[in-house]
Design a protein around this motif. Structure first.
Motif, PDB file in Angstrom:
ATOM      1  N   THR A   6     -27.605  10.084  18.848  1.00 47.75           N
ATOM      2  CA  THR A   6     -28.196  11.347  18.422  1.00 47.75           C
ATOM      3  C   THR A   6     -29.617  11.083  17.919  1.00 47.75           C
ATOM      4  OG1 THR A   6     -26.013  12.157  17.791  1.00 47.75           O
ATOM      5  CG2 THR A   6     -27.911  13.362  16.947  1.00 47.75           C
ATOM      6  N   VAL A   7     -30.577  11.837  18.463  1.00 48.65           N
ATOM      7  CA  VAL A   7     -31.991  11.585  18.168  1.00 48.65           C
ATOM      8  C   VAL A   7     -32.717  12.908  17.962  1.00 48.65           C
ATOM      9  CG1 VAL A   7     -32.079   9.434  19.471  1.00 48.65           C
ATOM     10  CG2 VAL A   7     -32.552  11.597  20.632  1.00 48.65           C
ATOM     11  N   PHE A   8     -33.917  12.820  17.404  1.00 44.68           N
ATOM     12  CA  PHE A   8     -34.821  13.962  17.302  1.00 44.68           C
ATOM     13  C   PHE A   8     -35.763  13.960  18.508  1.00 44.68           C
ATOM     14  CE2 PHE A   8     -33.859  13.344  12.769  1.00 44.68           C
ATOM     15  CZ  PHE A   8     -33.578  14.647  12.384  1.00 44.68           C
ATOM     16  N   PRO A   9     -36.106  15.131  19.020  1.00 46.21           N
ATOM     17  CA  PRO A   9     -37.195  15.182  20.000  1.00 46.21           C
ATOM     18  C   PRO A   9     -38.530  15.020  19.275  1.00 46.21           C
ATOM     19  CG  PRO A   9     -36.426  17.406  19.517  1.00 46.21           C
ATOM     20  CD  PRO A   9     -35.517  16.464  18.764  1.00 46.21           C
ATOM     21  N   LEU A  10     -39.460  14.317  19.913  1.00 43.86           N
ATOM     22  CA  LEU A  10     -40.787  14.116  19.324  1.00 43.86           C
ATOM     23  C   LEU A  10     -41.838  14.813  20.177  1.00 43.86           C
ATOM     24  CD1 LEU A  10     -40.834  10.331  18.287  1.00 43.86           C
ATOM     25  CD2 LEU A  10     -40.099  12.319  16.950  1.00 43.86           C
ATOM     26  N   THR A  25     -33.255   1.432  32.586  1.00 42.88           N
ATOM     27  CA  THR A  25     -33.009   2.876  32.627  1.00 42.88           C
ATOM     28  C   THR A  25     -32.534   3.400  31.281  1.00 42.88           C
ATOM     29  OG1 THR A  25     -30.781   2.419  33.470  1.00 42.88           O
ATOM     30  CG2 THR A  25     -32.506   2.900  35.095  1.00 42.88           C
ATOM     31  N   THR A  26     -31.796   2.583  30.550  1.00 43.69           N
ATOM     32  CA  THR A  26     -31.346   2.981  29.220  1.00 43.69           C
ATOM     33  C   THR A  26     -32.529   3.140  28.278  1.00 43.69           C
ATOM     34  OG1 THR A  26     -29.221   1.888  29.508  1.00 43.69           O
ATOM     35  CG2 THR A  26     -29.934   2.294  27.250  1.00 43.69           C
ATOM     36  N   VAL A  27     -33.480   2.242  28.345  1.00 48.00           N
ATOM     37  CA  VAL A  27     -34.642   2.274  27.459  1.00 48.00           C
ATOM     38  C   VAL A  27     -35.474   3.529  27.697  1.00 48.00           C
ATOM     39  CG1 VAL A  27     -36.729   1.055  26.761  1.00 48.00           C
ATOM     40  CG2 VAL A  27     -34.686  -0.242  27.409  1.00 48.00           C
ATOM     41  N   SER A  28     -35.714   3.860  28.953  1.00 43.26           N
ATOM     42  CA  SER A  28     -36.600   4.985  29.273  1.00 43.26           C
ATOM     43  C   SER A  28     -36.001   6.337  28.896  1.00 43.26           C
ATOM     44  CB  SER A  28     -36.940   4.972  30.767  1.00 43.26           C
ATOM     45  OG  SER A  28     -35.767   5.121  31.552  1.00 43.26           O
ATOM     46  N   GLN A  29     -34.677   6.416  28.746  1.00 45.20           N
ATOM     47  CA  GLN A  29     -34.053   7.679  28.351  1.00 45.20           C
ATOM     48  C   GLN A  29     -34.554   8.179  27.001  1.00 45.20           C
ATOM     49  OE1 GLN A  29     -29.667   8.369  29.283  1.00 45.20           O
ATOM     50  NE2 GLN A  29     -29.772   6.133  29.269  1.00 45.20           N
ATOM     51  N   PHE A  30     -35.027   7.244  26.160  1.00 39.25           N
ATOM     52  CA  PHE A  30     -35.390   7.607  24.790  1.00 39.25           C
ATOM     53  C   PHE A  30     -36.887   7.862  24.611  1.00 39.25           C
ATOM     54  CE2 PHE A  30     -31.384   5.252  24.399  1.00 39.25           C
ATOM     55  CZ  PHE A  30     -30.632   6.170  23.685  1.00 39.25           C
ATOM     56  N   ASP A  31     -37.620   7.934  25.703  1.00 41.89           N
ATOM     57  CA  ASP A  31     -39.038   8.278  25.591  1.00 41.89           C
ATOM     58  C   ASP A  31     -39.184   9.653  24.942  1.00 41.89           C
ATOM     59  OD1 ASP A  31     -39.639   5.912  26.793  1.00 41.89           O
ATOM     60  OD2 ASP A  31     -40.158   6.773  28.750  1.00 41.89           O
ATOM     61  N   ASN A  32     -40.177   9.782  24.064  1.00 42.64           N
ATOM     62  CA  ASN A  32     -40.457  11.034  23.350  1.00 42.64           C
ATOM     63  C   ASN A  32     -39.286  11.472  22.472  1.00 42.64           C
ATOM     64  OD1 ASN A  32     -43.087  11.347  24.522  1.00 42.64           O
ATOM     65  ND2 ASN A  32     -42.092  12.122  26.393  1.00 42.64           N
ATOM     66  N   THR A  33     -38.557  10.509  21.940  1.00 44.73           N
ATOM     67  CA  THR A  33     -37.515  10.790  20.952  1.00 44.73           C
ATOM     68  C   THR A  33     -37.703   9.835  19.772  1.00 44.73           C
ATOM     69  OG1 THR A  33     -35.832   9.182  21.661  1.00 44.73           O
ATOM     70  CG2 THR A  33     -35.925  11.275  22.869  1.00 44.73           C
ATOM     71  N   SER A  34     -36.926  10.087  18.727  1.00 40.15           N
ATOM     72  CA  SER A  34     -37.012   9.233  17.536  1.00 40.15           C
ATOM     73  C   SER A  34     -36.438   7.850  17.762  1.00 40.15           C
ATOM     74  CB  SER A  34     -36.285   9.911  16.369  1.00 40.15           C
ATOM     75  OG  SER A  34     -34.982  10.313  16.753  1.00 40.15           O
ATOM     76  N   ASN A  35     -35.839   7.607  18.948  1.00 39.46           N
ATOM     77  CA  ASN A  35     -35.350   6.258  19.278  1.00 39.46           C
ATOM     78  C   ASN A  35     -36.249   5.572  20.290  1.00 39.46           C
ATOM     79  OD1 ASN A  35     -33.386   4.219  18.790  1.00 39.46           O
ATOM     80  ND2 ASN A  35     -32.427   4.669  20.767  1.00 39.46           N
ATOM     81  N   SER A  36     -37.456   6.101  20.468  1.00 34.60           N
ATOM     82  CA  SER A  36     -38.406   5.459  21.365  1.00 34.60           C
ATOM     83  C   SER A  36     -38.765   4.085  20.815  1.00 34.60           C
ATOM     84  CB  SER A  36     -39.670   6.310  21.491  1.00 34.60           C
ATOM     85  OG  SER A  36     -40.650   5.632  22.229  1.00 34.60           O
ATOM     86  N   ALA A  45     -43.926  -1.616  19.536  1.00 31.73           N
ATOM     87  CA  ALA A  45     -45.249  -1.406  20.122  1.00 31.73           C
ATOM     88  C   ALA A  45     -45.954  -2.717  20.416  1.00 31.73           C
ATOM     89  CB  ALA A  45     -46.096  -0.549  19.185  1.00 31.73           C
ATOM     90  N   THR A  46     -46.917  -2.638  21.305  1.00 32.55           N
ATOM     91  CA  THR A  46     -47.777  -3.782  21.609  1.00 32.55           C
ATOM     92  C   THR A  46     -49.166  -3.515  21.051  1.00 32.55           C
ATOM     93  OG1 THR A  46     -48.410  -2.835  23.745  1.00 32.55           O
ATOM     94  CG2 THR A  46     -46.480  -4.270  23.712  1.00 32.55           C
ATOM     95  N   GLY A  47     -49.980  -4.549  21.020  1.00 30.62           N
ATOM     96  CA  GLY A  47     -51.337  -4.412  20.514  1.00 30.62           C
ATOM     97  C   GLY A  47     -51.591  -5.400  19.398  1.00 30.62           C
ATOM     98  N   PRO A  48     -52.818  -5.462  18.900  1.00 28.32           N
ATOM     99  CA  PRO A  48     -53.168  -6.410  17.832  1.00 28.32           C
ATOM    100  C   PRO A  48     -52.276  -6.223  16.608  1.00 28.32           C
ATOM    101  CG  PRO A  48     -55.131  -5.407  18.765  1.00 28.32           C
ATOM    102  CD  PRO A  48     -53.973  -4.654  19.335  1.00 28.32           C
ATOM    103  N   GLY A  49     -51.800  -7.315  16.065  1.00 27.89           N
ATOM    104  CA  GLY A  49     -50.998  -7.271  14.855  1.00 27.89           C
ATOM    105  C   GLY A  49     -49.521  -7.052  15.092  1.00 27.89           C
ATOM    106  N   THR A  50     -49.078  -6.912  16.350  1.00 24.50           N
ATOM    107  CA  THR A  50     -47.657  -6.720  16.629  1.00 24.50           C
ATOM    108  C   THR A  50     -46.994  -8.051  16.978  1.00 24.50           C
ATOM    109  OG1 THR A  50     -48.003  -6.288  18.988  1.00 24.50           O
ATOM    110  CG2 THR A  50     -48.111  -4.399  17.482  1.00 24.50           C
ATOM    111  N   LYS A  51     -45.694  -8.103  16.773  1.00 27.86           N
ATOM    112  CA  LYS A  51     -44.952  -9.336  17.042  1.00 27.86           C
ATOM    113  C   LYS A  51     -45.038  -9.732  18.507  1.00 27.86           C
ATOM    114  CE  LYS A  51     -41.597  -8.656  13.307  1.00 27.86           C
ATOM    115  NZ  LYS A  51     -40.176  -8.486  12.929  1.00 27.86           N
ATOM    116  N   LEU A  52     -44.879  -8.753  19.382  1.00 27.75           N
ATOM    117  CA  LEU A  52     -44.850  -9.047  20.807  1.00 27.75           C
ATOM    118  C   LEU A  52     -46.177  -9.625  21.286  1.00 27.75           C
ATOM    119  CD1 LEU A  52     -42.877  -8.807  23.158  1.00 27.75           C
ATOM    120  CD2 LEU A  52     -43.818  -6.559  23.646  1.00 27.75           C
ATOM    121  N   THR A  53     -47.269  -9.001  20.879  1.00 23.58           N
ATOM    122  CA  THR A  53     -48.586  -9.477  21.307  1.00 23.58           C
ATOM    123  C   THR A  53     -48.912 -10.828  20.686  1.00 23.58           C
ATOM    124  OG1 THR A  53     -49.357  -7.205  21.577  1.00 23.58           O
ATOM    125  CG2 THR A  53     -51.039  -8.914  21.357  1.00 23.58           C
ATOM    126  N   TYR A  54     -48.595 -11.003  19.408  1.00 15.08           N
ATOM    127  CA  TYR A  54     -48.913 -12.265  18.739  1.00 15.08           C
ATOM    128  C   TYR A  54     -48.185 -13.432  19.396  1.00 15.08           C
ATOM    129  CZ  TYR A  54     -49.604 -15.670  14.997  1.00 15.08           C
ATOM    130  OH  TYR A  54     -49.942 -16.790  14.274  1.00 15.08           O
TER     131      TYR A  54
END
Length: 744
Positions: free
Chosen positions: A393-397, A492-503, A607-616
């Motif tokens: 159960t999620v919120f729409p964003l 496919t599971t990951v993309s289902q949550f785009d624009n929701t609070s579980n993004s 998220a990705t970008g400077p200062g994020t775990k994934l990018t670092y």
């Protein structure tokens, strides 16, 4: 049995075979009175069925010896000399081996030599297929006659999970009899149990069972003495039976069932979660949530069920020994959220159920060609399927502002994943000269799954040199191929949550790959006089697609991912001393474990970008979250016998320099270096005593007291930050536990 003598005798080898000789120390051997074991050591008094079973046990030990690996032995008496004895979970026992770091009790997590879980369990040399949860919590030690943790450069017989092999030998050879046990104490702990074994004709059997409940089922997320909402109920049973066909063969049946309910503990005073745009999740007139919610009242729960069965046939005829087995397992985890509270604090409420079905075939054989060569080989096939069903159960964003813009709604996802693990091996134990043995061979492994298809040939070689009866040297190399678990999350599971609070902040979900590694190990063991033994062992591993796992989101279900490169190295020092009824041991280990560039399941890291775990991580070596620089275990015990029974007292201690946590700012950003710091160093000291009273030749009454963490030290295992860490975890506080047992 002397502690730390993890060489020929501890591994069931003949005295002229230098098999597993990289020995280490073990918890103190504080042997209880003979009546306590439920079996006789006088072979002439045992039924012929039992004598034949013991001979077949010895023959079976020749099929898969741990030649050149580091083998650490625990027998029944050593298990009794650790806190809570055979009422302790398996992971607590293994913690007393060198280089084993503790982690969350929720999954029975252990880290051997700087690795993530990556342990395999075997009972009577039959591999137990892995489940959603580990065997560290599923099994009870009460059916164990002896147990080894085998690490280092493993022979070719061992594949798949290679950080360590927990090799269990079951009790057998019983005179008809058993034991009933009542255990309880602090944290509202109550745990009755029983065990019974015997011989009927050509059958040799054993059964045990227990029911347990307490208020510290997972781990306290706060330093307080009592956890909030942490009750657990657990039911466990194990059955063993073997039928002697003739003097050279037998059929063995084994099975286990466990059913456990856990409350997920709460942290009081938690603030409301916030959407990316800054608006609180509980804001807005149409979301249906209350104006406030007390985090102490959250009601998250998890159910875990595990069932497995094994049927094995063993044949021993002269120089030929063989064991063939079939096995099956069902393992499930069901996490249920607090449908209102989870939305209030996290914006997400996920009901998640995963069930793993597995079955397989294993065949291992050995043939002694002559005095210099013993050939061994085998095959293993495991078929797995995972059913994953979630309702989130999620919120729409709002896609522009990122703020909630409507009432919560459910997203249902169903997946079925499939995987086949297959391996074949051959090796030769070559006694080059009387004091030198070379064990060399190779295995070929295949992994075929819904998301990955890989294979690898893996050479193995170990050299064992015994210049004197008291000195053993060893060195080895192993190529490892470690497939990921089948329970992968599809893109496919990951993309289902785009624009929701579980993004997740990114939809990148590269498939998890098998880890490929080169492993080097060398060590020495030295006996000094008749009572003291010391050892040292060093190791180095470099890996491609280094596997790791962590807890992401609300559930207590581990998710796997890879680092493109990994390196782990360390050294272990061990020592033990035994004289009469007194024994003591000490283990100290130093380890470093690092990874570079997270290259799979990237969505887990936001998220990705400077200062994020994934990018670092893409350009920096980071410590693995389970890295602990220094780990120690220590203990001593004293046992003396008297006309009415026996007395045992013991002391036990654990030390850790602290698991990893985020720390230090990444240059030019507000992000913290992933796993760049550690939680504070910790220790825990426990004491215990047991008194045995003989009521008759076969009847024994035992009373035991365990005091865990006698200094009431409040120590933190996790602080809730770090790669794959979803909550703070504190170790168990001061606890008093008593046991009353009647053996008959």
């Amino acid at each position: 049995m002397a502690i730390g003598m993890a060489g020929q005798a501890a591994n069931g080898q003949t005295t002229n075979s230098p098999s597993s000789t990289a020995s280490s120390t073990a918890p103190p051997s504080a042997a209880p009175p003979p009546a306590e074991t439920g079996s006789s050591t006088n072979v002439t008094e045992l039924p012929s069925t039992v004598v034949t079973a013991q001979k077949l046990n010895e023959a079976r030990n020749q099929i898969i010896p741990d030649l050149g690996a580091t083998a650490h032995l625990f027998d029944e008496s050593q298990i009794q000399a650790i806190p809570q004895g055979d009422n302790a979970p398996f992971n607590e026992i293994i913690l007393r081996a060198p280089g084993v770091a503790q982690d969350s009790a929720a999954n029975g997590d252990l880290h051997v030599r700087g690795e993530h879980a990556n342990l395999q369990y075997r009972i009577n040399d039959v591999l137990l297929p892995e489940g959603i949860t580990g065997f560290g919590l599923e099994l009870d030690p009460r059916f164990v006659q002896s147990m080894e943790l085998v690490t280092g450069s493993l022979p070719a017989a061992y594949g798949l999970r290679t950080a360590g092999v927990v090799d269990i030998k079951t009790k057998s050879g019983f005179e008809n009899g058993g034991e009933v046990d009542m255990y309880g104490g602090s944290f509202n702990t109550v745990r009755p149990s029983f065990e019974y074994g015997g011989v009927q004709g050509k059958w040799n059997f054993f059964v045990d069972g227990s029911y347990g409940q307490n208020d510290l089922g997972i781990e306290n997320p706060t330093p307080s003495y009592n956890a909030i909402h942490d009750h657990t109920k657990q039911y466990k049973t194990f059955l063993y039976g073997s039928y002697i066909i003739d003097d050279t063969s037998r059929v063995t049946l084994m099975g286990s069932a466990s059913y456990s309910d856990f409350q997920v503990p709460n942290t009081p005073g938690v603030g409301v979660g916030a959407a990316p745009g800054g608006e609180a999740w509980n804001a807005g007139p149409a979301n249906g949530l209350p104006a406030n919610f007390n985090s102490s009242n959250l009601n998250e729960n998890q159910n875990e069920q595990n069932y497995y069965a094994v049927a094995a046939y063993q044949k021993s005829a002269g120089p030929f020994n063989m064991q063939a087995s079939v096995f099956g397992r069902i393992s499930s985890v069901h996490f249920t959220p607090d449908p209102v509270g989870d939305l209030f604090f996290n914006g997400v409420a996920s009901d998640d159920k995963r069930t793993l079905y597995s079955g397989g075939l294993q065949v291992d054989a050995s043939y002694e060609l002559n005095d210099s060569h013993t050939l061994r080989g085998g095959v293993l096939v495991i078929n797995e399927g995972v059913s994953a069903h979630s309702t989130t159960t999620v919120f729409p964003l709002d896609p522009i502002s990122g703020n909630p813009n409507g009432a919560p709604f459910p997203i249902t996802d169903k997946n079925f994943l499939h995987g086949i693990f297959a391996g074949i091996y051959i090796q030769d134990e070559w006694k080059l000269i009387p004091k030198v043995t070379v064990n060399y061979g190779a295995r070929f492994d295949e992994f075929y799954s819904s998301f990955d298809k890989e294979n690898q040939p893996s050479p193995r070689v170990n050299l064992i040199y015994t210049p004197t009866d008291s000195t053993t040297l060893h060195a080895g190399y192993a190529r490892y191929f470690t497939p990921p678990p089948v329970e992968n999350v599809p893109a496919t599971t990951v993309s289902q949550f785009d624009n929701t609070s579980n993004s997740t902040g990114n939809d990148q979900d590269s498939g998890v790959k098998a880890e490929r590694a080169n492993y080097f190990d060398a060590g020495a063991s030295q006996k000094i006089g008749d009572h003291l033994q010391v050892g040292v062992d060093g190791y180095y591993k470099n890996a491609v697609n280094q596997l790791d796992d962590g807890l992401f989101g609300q559930t207590l279900i581990l998710s796997a991912f890879n680092y493109a490169d990994g390196k782990i190295y360390g050294v272990e020092f061990t020592g033990s001393y035994n004289l009469g009824g007194f024994s003591t041991y000490a283990n100290i280990a130093y380890s470093k474990a690092q990874g570079l560039n997270i290259n799979s399941a990237q969505f887990l890291f936001g998220a990705t970008g400077p200062g994020t775990k994934l990018t670092y991580s893409q350009n920096h070596w980071i410590y693995l979250d389970h890295d602990q620089t220094v780990t120690g275990s220590f203990g001593m015990a004293y046992t003396w016998k008297h006309p009415w029974g026996g007395t045992r007292v013991f002391a036990d201690a654990l030390y850790g320099s602290g698991l990893r946590t985020d720390g230090g700012l990444i240059t030019g950003t507000t992000g913290h270096v992933p796993n760049g710091g550690t939680v504070p160093a910790y220790y825990s000291v426990s004491l215990g005593a047991e008194e045995s009273f003989k009521l008759s030749k076969k009847q024994l009454l035992k009373a035991r007291l365990d005091v865990v963490n006698v200094t009431d030290n409040s120590y933190e295992l996790r602080n809730g930050t770090g790669v794959g860490v979803n909550a703070a975890q504190f170790g168990e506080r001061l606890g008093f536990f008593g046991t009353l047992s009647y053996a008959f």
